[in-house]
Design an enzyme around this catalytic site. Structure first.
Site, short mmCIF file in Angstrom:
data_model
loop_
_atom_site.label_atom_id
_atom_site.label_comp_id
_atom_site.label_asym_id
_atom_site.label_seq_id
_atom_site.Cartn_x
_atom_site.Cartn_y
_atom_site.Cartn_z
CE1 TYR A 136 -3.73 -0.93 -0.08
CE2 TYR A 136 -4.21 -2.31 1.92
CZ TYR A 136 -4.39 -1.85 0.53
OH TYR A 136 -5.77 -2.21 1.42
CG ASP A 165 -8.35 -2.50 -5.08
OD1 ASP A 165 -8.08 -2.22 -3.75
OD2 ASP A 165 -9.02 -3.66 -5.39
CG HIS A 248 -10.07 -4.92 -1.37
ND1 HIS A 248 -8.94 -4.00 -1.99
CD2 HIS A 248 -9.91 -4.66 -0.36
CE1 HIS A 248 -8.44 -3.46 -0.89
NE2 HIS A 248 -8.85 -4.46 0.05
C1 LIG Z 1 -10.25 -8.77 6.43
C2 LIG Z 1 -9.56 -8.68 4.76
C3 LIG Z 1 -8.56 -7.72 4.38
C4 LIG Z 1 -8.07 -7.29 3.20
N1 LIG Z 1 -6.91 -6.62 3.91
C5 LIG Z 1 -6.19 -6.41 2.25
C6 LIG Z 1 -4.85 -5.66 2.27
O1 LIG Z 1 -4.44 -5.63 3.60
N2 LIG Z 1 -4.10 -5.29 1.16
C7 LIG Z 1 -5.40 -6.17 -0.74
O2 LIG Z 1 -4.83 -5.65 -1.24
N3 LIG Z 1 -6.06 -6.60 0.19
C8 LIG Z 1 -6.34 -6.59 1.01
N4 LIG Z 1 -7.97 -7.81 1.01
C9 LIG Z 1 -7.95 -7.65 -0.40
C10 LIG Z 1 -8.10 -9.79 -0.53
O3 LIG Z 1 -6.23 -9.60 -0.74
C11 LIG Z 1 -8.26 -9.76 -1.39
O4 LIG Z 1 -8.23 -9.24 -2.24
C12 LIG Z 1 -9.88 -10.55 -0.67
O5 LIG Z 1 -9.66 -11.00 0.05
C13 LIG Z 1 -10.38 -11.64 -1.96
O6 LIG Z 1 -11.87 -11.74 -1.72
P1 LIG Z 1 -12.54 -13.44 -0.91
O7 LIG Z 1 -12.35 -12.87 0.40
O8 LIG Z 1 -13.56 -13.52 -1.14
O9 LIG Z 1 -11.80 -14.27 -1.51
C14 LIG Z 1 -8.19 -7.56 2.21
C15 LIG Z 1 -9.60 -8.64 2.38
C16 LIG Z 1 -10.20 -9.22 3.91
C17 LIG Z 1 -11.20 -9.64 2.76
#
Ligand SMILES: Cc1cc2nc3c(=O)[nH]c(=O)nc-3n(C[C@H](O)[C@H](O)[C@H](O)COP(=O)(O)O)c2cc1C
Length: 354
Positions: A136, A165, A248
């Site tokens: 990030y 995003d 995301h």
């Molecule tokens: C609790 C949580 C925290 C997340 N934190 C980040 C993050 O710090 N950076 C990021 O690029 N994506 C983050 N994401 C998105 C995940 O990388 C990913 O795109 C997403 O969880 C995929 O969908 P799914 O949970 O349905 O498998 C986060 C998702 C969740 C559920």
């Protein structure tokens, strides 16, 4: 005496979801589960997979399938990568260190997040498999981003995944309504001043920031969070090596298409010029098979890994990844495809789109 019937353990990731819900404090559960707005995209991430049907090929003599492949030149045992997710310490005390062990034990790679609770060096020391680093960039903090990139290089990460995003954080109303705030004492492993830095504003990145990041490191560069083919074309023109088609996990802009719906147009626009990954809504091996058939090189698994961690630490996360791996292998065999390369070869011919 009657022999005791062994209890049937969790059979799929949804069983782990239920366990996680029972075990996590309500606020942590909501933070993990939440989606933006009315959660239309969150639901669509599942619904879109369910609309796609697999058209299996018979009489190909496939008993078992080989799930091995490579991502940006790195060998993985299965095309299921661990998505970057913040604050895994909410799920279990070991946090990201446990996730790294689970990924390694499954023969896959973990994408370590900037907003991890454990420092990247600790995660790397515990890791038995390859790591990528998710970056990030925060508003006005290019120097911090550069420090994080250098740390990723020093830790041996094999690619830099820049999340694009999130010029602002999406509004997740359940956690907002519950006034959930991450615990005050929670450590942020990659920030020098624990609590302050994590309240940083994300940067509204532009294409010249991509040029800057490209010039900053020799690591392969991946952009995470693209949904439009136009953006994917621009990314390749700027020397990006991979893109993650992602919404995301439905946590940013509500009302966008499921990633699996956006994938085919991006695959067509790329025409093999860079690797394409997909996340958001992967809950079954058959979901992964559908994404691979539509041209994804690999998929990222998000929340299910957190559910496994919450249920049983590193062992739980390992079992979740193992379940998905076994489901994918079975789905490939039943569809008559013996390898990941064969899935790519038959491609969309293996599917009927709903
Ligand atoms: C609790 C949580 C925290 C997340 N934190 C980040 C993050 O710090 N950076 C990021 O690029 N994506 C983050 N994401 C998105 C995940 O990388 C990913 O795109 C997403 O969880 C995929 O969908 P799914 O949970 O349905 O498998 C986060 C998702 C969740 C559920």
């Amino acid at each position: 005496m009657e022999p005791e019937t062994p209890p049937v353990g969790p059979l799929n990731v949804f069983d782990y979801e239920r366990l996680a819900r029972e075990r996590l404090p309500a606020g942590a559960w909501a933070y993990y589960a939440d989606g933006a707005g009315d959660r239309v995209t969150l639901r669509e991430n599942r619904a879109a997979f369910e609309r796609i049907q697999i058209v299996p090929r018979m009489l190909r003599g496939v008993k078992t399938a080989d799930t091995r492949t490579t991502v940006l030149g790195t060998a993985v045992g299965v095309p299921l990568l661990v998505a970057p997710m913040a604050a895994q310490g909410l799920a279990c005390a070991e946090g990201e260190v446990a996730t790294a062990r689970a990924a390694g034990a499954t023969g896959t790679l973990m994408i370590a997040a900037t907003e991890a609770n454990r420092p990247l060096a600790e995660i790397a020391a515990a890791a038995t498999g390859p790591l990528w680093y998710q970056l990030y960039v925060y508003q006005g903090r290019r120097a911090m981003a550069e420090r994080h990139v250098r740390a990723a290089e020093a830790a041996g990460c094999r690619a830099l995944v820049v999340t694009v995003d999130a010029p602002r954080w999406g509004r997740k109303e359940t956690s907002e309504r519950d006034e959930f705030v991450l615990p005050a004492g929670m450590g942020w492993g990659n920030f020098e001043r624990d609590a302050d830095d994590i309240s940083l504003e994300p940067a509204a990145l532009a294409w010249d920031d991509v040029d800057w990041l490209r010039s900053l490191t020799a690591l392969p560069l991946v952009l995470k969070g693209l949904l439009a083919p136009e953006d994917a074309r621009e990314a390749v023109a700027r020397g990006v090596d991979g893109i993650v088609v992602s919404n995301h996990g439905g946590r940013q802009l509500d009302g966008v298409p499921a990633s699996i719906t956006a994938l085919p147009a991006i695959v067509a626009a790329m025409d093999g010029r860079c690797e394409i990954y997909l996340d958001s809504g992967i809950r079954r091996g058959t979901d992964a098979l559908k994404a691979l058939a539509l041209g994804a090189r690999a998929v990222l698994v998000g929340r299910p890994v957190l559910w496994g961690l919450a249920a049983d630490g590193a062992d739980g996360a390992r079992r979740v990844l193992g379940l998905l791996r076994d489901e994918l292998e079975l789905a490939m065999a039943l569809a008559g495809v013996g390898s990941v390369a064969e899935v790519a070869e038959i491609g969309a011919g293996l599917l009927r789109m709903g």
